[in-house]
Scaffold this motif. Sequence first.
Motif, PDB file in Angstrom:
ATOM      1  N   ALA A   4       1.110  -1.232   0.059  1.00 36.92           N
ATOM      2  CA  ALA A   4      -0.293   0.067  -0.100  1.00 36.92           C
ATOM      3  C   ALA A   4       1.096   1.416  -0.745  1.00 36.92           C
ATOM      4  O   ALA A   4       1.797   1.384   0.293  1.00 36.92           O
ATOM      5  CB  ALA A   4      -1.121   0.545   1.106  1.00 36.92           C
ATOM      6  N   LEU A   5       0.088   2.540  -1.102  1.00 40.99           N
ATOM      7  CA  LEU A   5       1.129   3.234  -0.298  1.00 40.99           C
ATOM      8  C   LEU A   5       0.157   5.007  -0.495  1.00 40.99           C
ATOM      9  O   LEU A   5      -0.812   4.006   0.500  1.00 40.99           O
ATOM     10  CB  LEU A   5       1.150   3.834  -2.298  1.00 40.99           C
ATOM     11  N   CYS A   6       0.986   5.322   0.669  1.00 39.06           N
ATOM     12  CA  CYS A   6      -0.675   6.417   1.831  1.00 39.06           C
ATOM     13  C   CYS A   6       0.798   8.243   1.647  1.00 39.06           C
ATOM     14  O   CYS A   6       2.300   7.818   2.116  1.00 39.06           O
ATOM     15  CB  CYS A   6      -0.134   5.911   3.606  1.00 39.06           C
ATOM     16  N   ILE A   7      -0.098   8.704   1.639  1.00 41.26           N
ATOM     17  CA  ILE A   7       0.775   9.558   0.820  1.00 41.26           C
ATOM     18  C   ILE A   7       0.009  10.693   2.190  1.00 41.26           C
ATOM     19  O   ILE A   7      -1.012  11.631   2.327  1.00 41.26           O
ATOM     20  CB  ILE A   7       0.916  10.981  -0.391  1.00 41.26           C
ATOM     21  N   THR A   8       1.058  11.643   2.805  1.00 41.91           N
ATOM     22  CA  THR A   8       0.521  12.678   4.239  1.00 41.91           C
ATOM     23  C   THR A   8       1.170  13.849   3.774  1.00 41.91           C
ATOM     24  O   THR A   8       2.735  13.732   4.001  1.00 41.91           O
ATOM     25  CB  THR A   8       0.852  12.010   5.222  1.00 41.91           C
ATOM     26  N   SER A   9       0.960  15.365   3.927  1.00 43.64           N
ATOM     27  CA  SER A   9       1.668  16.228   3.416  1.00 43.64           C
ATOM     28  C   SER A   9       1.194  17.351   4.184  1.00 43.64           C
ATOM     29  O   SER A   9       0.199  17.639   4.544  1.00 43.64           O
ATOM     30  CB  SER A   9       1.764  16.319   1.867  1.00 43.64           C
ATOM     31  N   LYS A  10       1.908  18.461   4.408  1.00 38.74           N
ATOM     32  CA  LYS A  10       1.426  19.753   4.838  1.00 38.74           C
ATOM     33  C   LYS A  10       1.951  20.265   3.693  1.00 38.74           C
ATOM     34  O   LYS A  10       3.125  20.451   3.690  1.00 38.74           O
ATOM     35  CB  LYS A  10       1.768  19.406   6.069  1.00 38.74           C
ATOM     36  N   GLU A  11       1.021  21.815   3.421  1.00 36.89           N
ATOM     37  CA  GLU A  11       1.926  22.616   2.343  1.00 36.89           C
ATOM     38  C   GLU A  11       2.806  23.376   3.425  1.00 36.89           C
ATOM     39  O   GLU A  11       2.609  23.400   4.451  1.00 36.89           O
ATOM     40  CB  GLU A  11       0.718  23.507   2.370  1.00 36.89           C
ATOM     41  N   ASP A  12       4.255  23.994   2.678  1.00 35.70           N
ATOM     42  CA  ASP A  12       5.269  24.768   3.635  1.00 35.70           C
ATOM     43  C   ASP A  12       5.584  23.889   4.365  1.00 35.70           C
ATOM     44  O   ASP A  12       6.306  24.491   5.078  1.00 35.70           O
ATOM     45  CB  ASP A  12       4.539  25.850   3.512  1.00 35.70           C
ATOM     46  N   GLN A  13       5.280  22.582   4.482  1.00 33.90           N
ATOM     47  CA  GLN A  13       6.329  21.884   5.657  1.00 33.90           C
ATOM     48  C   GLN A  13       6.845  20.590   5.109  1.00 33.90           C
ATOM     49  O   GLN A  13       8.130  20.130   5.800  1.00 33.90           O
ATOM     50  CB  GLN A  13       5.197  21.508   7.122  1.00 33.90           C
ATOM     51  N   GLY A  14       6.298  19.868   4.189  1.00 32.45           N
ATOM     52  CA  GLY A  14       6.492  18.619   3.717  1.00 32.45           C
ATOM     53  C   GLY A  14       5.635  17.717   3.869  1.00 32.45           C
ATOM     54  O   GLY A  14       4.501  17.424   3.866  1.00 32.45           O
ATOM     55  N   THR A  15       6.244  16.458   3.196  1.00 28.69           N
ATOM     56  CA  THR A  15       5.373  15.164   2.554  1.00 28.69           C
ATOM     57  C   THR A  15       6.565  13.942   2.919  1.00 28.69           C
ATOM     58  O   THR A  15       7.366  14.012   3.251  1.00 28.69           O
ATOM     59  CB  THR A  15       5.625  15.511   0.850  1.00 28.69           C
ATOM     60  N   THR A  16       4.923  12.938   3.824  1.00 31.57           N
ATOM     61  CA  THR A  16       5.489  11.849   3.785  1.00 31.57           C
ATOM     62  C   THR A  16       5.135  10.784   2.845  1.00 31.57           C
ATOM     63  O   THR A  16       3.640  10.352   2.713  1.00 31.57           O
ATOM     64  CB  THR A  16       5.688  11.415   5.464  1.00 31.57           C
ATOM     65  N   ILE A  17       5.891   9.880   2.219  1.00 31.26           N
ATOM     66  CA  ILE A  17       5.414   8.948   1.218  1.00 31.26           C
ATOM     67  C   ILE A  17       5.686   8.086   2.320  1.00 31.26           C
ATOM     68  O   ILE A  17       7.141   6.839   2.183  1.00 31.26           O
ATOM     69  CB  ILE A  17       6.586   8.951  -0.259  1.00 31.26           C
ATOM     70  N   ALA A  18       4.595   6.473   2.586  1.00 34.75           N
ATOM     71  CA  ALA A  18       5.006   5.822   2.986  1.00 34.75           C
ATOM     72  C   ALA A  18       4.496   4.568   2.319  1.00 34.75           C
ATOM     73  O   ALA A  18       2.893   4.690   1.823  1.00 34.75           O
ATOM     74  CB  ALA A  18       3.940   5.613   4.518  1.00 34.75           C
ATOM     75  N   ILE A  19       5.441   3.573   2.124  1.00 34.04           N
ATOM     76  CA  ILE A  19       5.094   2.244   1.414  1.00 34.04           C
ATOM     77  C   ILE A  19       5.005   1.146   2.120  1.00 34.04           C
ATOM     78  O   ILE A  19       6.463   0.278   3.321  1.00 34.04           O
ATOM     79  CB  ILE A  19       5.948   2.549   0.449  1.00 34.04           C
ATOM     80  N   THR A  20       3.857   0.396   2.120  1.00 37.14           N
ATOM     81  CA  THR A  20       3.835  -0.939   2.977  1.00 37.14           C
ATOM     82  C   THR A  20       4.586  -2.154   2.044  1.00 37.14           C
ATOM     83  O   THR A  20       3.506  -2.146   1.057  1.00 37.14           O
ATOM     84  CB  THR A  20       3.093  -1.360   3.656  1.00 37.14           C
ATOM     85  N   LEU A  21       5.317  -3.235   2.634  1.00 38.07           N
ATOM     86  CA  LEU A  21       5.267  -3.986   1.207  1.00 38.07           C
ATOM     87  C   LEU A  21       5.195  -5.659   2.376  1.00 38.07           C
ATOM     88  O   LEU A  21       5.708  -5.309   3.593  1.00 38.07           O
ATOM     89  CB  LEU A  21       6.351  -4.110   0.723  1.00 38.07           C
ATOM     90  N   PRO A  22       5.676  -6.930   2.038  1.00 36.61           N
ATOM     91  CA  PRO A  22       4.926  -7.394   2.581  1.00 36.61           C
ATOM     92  C   PRO A  22       6.658  -8.398   2.348  1.00 36.61           C
ATOM     93  O   PRO A  22       7.578  -7.641   1.646  1.00 36.61           O
ATOM     94  CB  PRO A  22       4.480  -9.202   1.584  1.00 36.61           C
ATOM     95  N   MET A  23       7.065  -8.712   3.657  1.00 38.52           N
ATOM     96  CA  MET A  23       8.307  -9.460   4.258  1.00 38.52           C
ATOM     97  C   MET A  23       7.983 -10.901   3.158  1.00 38.52           C
ATOM     98  O   MET A  23       7.299 -11.014   3.383  1.00 38.52           O
ATOM     99  CB  MET A  23       8.900  -9.809   5.641  1.00 38.52           C
ATOM    100  N   ALA A  24       9.181 -11.576   3.413  1.00 37.41           N
ATOM    101  CA  ALA A  24       9.395 -12.699   2.477  1.00 37.41           C
ATOM    102  C   ALA A  24       9.575 -13.767   4.434  1.00 37.41           C
ATOM    103  O   ALA A  24       9.708 -13.149   4.916  1.00 37.41           O
ATOM    104  CB  ALA A  24      10.534 -13.116   2.258  1.00 37.41           C
ATOM    105  N   GLU A  25       8.647 -14.579   3.785  1.00 41.15           N
ATOM    106  CA  GLU A  25       8.150 -16.060   4.311  1.00 41.15           C
ATOM    107  C   GLU A  25       9.009 -16.315   5.277  1.00 41.15           C
ATOM    108  O   GLU A  25      10.764 -16.476   5.037  1.00 41.15           O
ATOM    109  CB  GLU A  25       7.865 -17.172   4.043  1.00 41.15           C
TER     110      GLU A  25
END
Length: 154
Positions: free
Chosen positions: A133-154
Amino acid sequence: LNKQPTAFAQLVEDTLETYEQGLLEKRILLKTELNPEIISYIDEDRMRQVIHNVMDNAIRYTPEGGTISVVLLQQEKMCVLRISDTGKGIPAHHVQRLGERFYRVDKARSRQNGGTGLGLAIVKQIVEVHGGALCITSKEDQGTTIAITLPMAE
Ligand code: ATP
Ligand code: MG
């Protein structure tokens, strides 16, 4: 898609090395905190593309003297790669549309910055075909965070 168990921290580090010059030129400080034990189940080439698209944005849309921080950690059965910048940020009503192809926030500003508006749409697509999943959070003039969730190997 060629998914393999992959030492993710190493992959991230290798990819980040290619930005040394770009970061230096804009005097952007890069902070990393990567858990070296994480083995994710990913397609290496596609994931390099993902990191590239996100880093390209972070550098392009962060003014001189800013900071980019990259964190890789485990969260239950998934791993999370989080790339945050201290850039100009994105107005709230735009954030939800960023996964769309060719969507750009400020066409005049963006044109002079280059780009086509495909970067994040590609990120979203690659992450989702990994079952992540991709999650974008951002605040104008403060910055942006891109969070990428991925599966682990078994
Ligand atoms: P391309 O990546 O195809 O070269 P692009 O960067 O315009 O072009 P995306 O990467 O999809 O396309 O980003 C879409 C828009 O979101 C950008 O035009 C920019 O306005 C905004 N954006 C993306 N990342 C950031 C960021 N880290 N900080 C501020 N704005 C951002
Ligand atoms: Mg981009």
